[in-house]
Design an enzyme around this catalytic site. Sequence first.
Site: not given
Length: 104
Positions: A29, A32
Amino acid sequence: METKITTSNFEELKNGELPLVVDFWATWCGPCRMIAPIIEELATEYDGKINVGKCDVEECDDIAGEFGIRNIPTILFFKGGQVVDKMVGAANKAKIEEKFKALL
């Protein structure tokens, strides 16, 4: 310092004396990875006041499922074992820190 959230330590941390902030993330991600240094910084700054944990949604899909995590990054804020706030998506340090301060 950040704690790795696992199925075995989550309940203890969630119900602990200190408030708990959990960053739900995954290695693949991008957003993230963008907020990871911010979370790490805040974990250091709030050490002893707030427990900060990272929960890999692929390793702990049971915890992610329990809280209906569908998008990452998602940050949950716990106080007294209950979710008191939630943040979905990447944000800057000021916005995330605002939520940290509200926990105290």
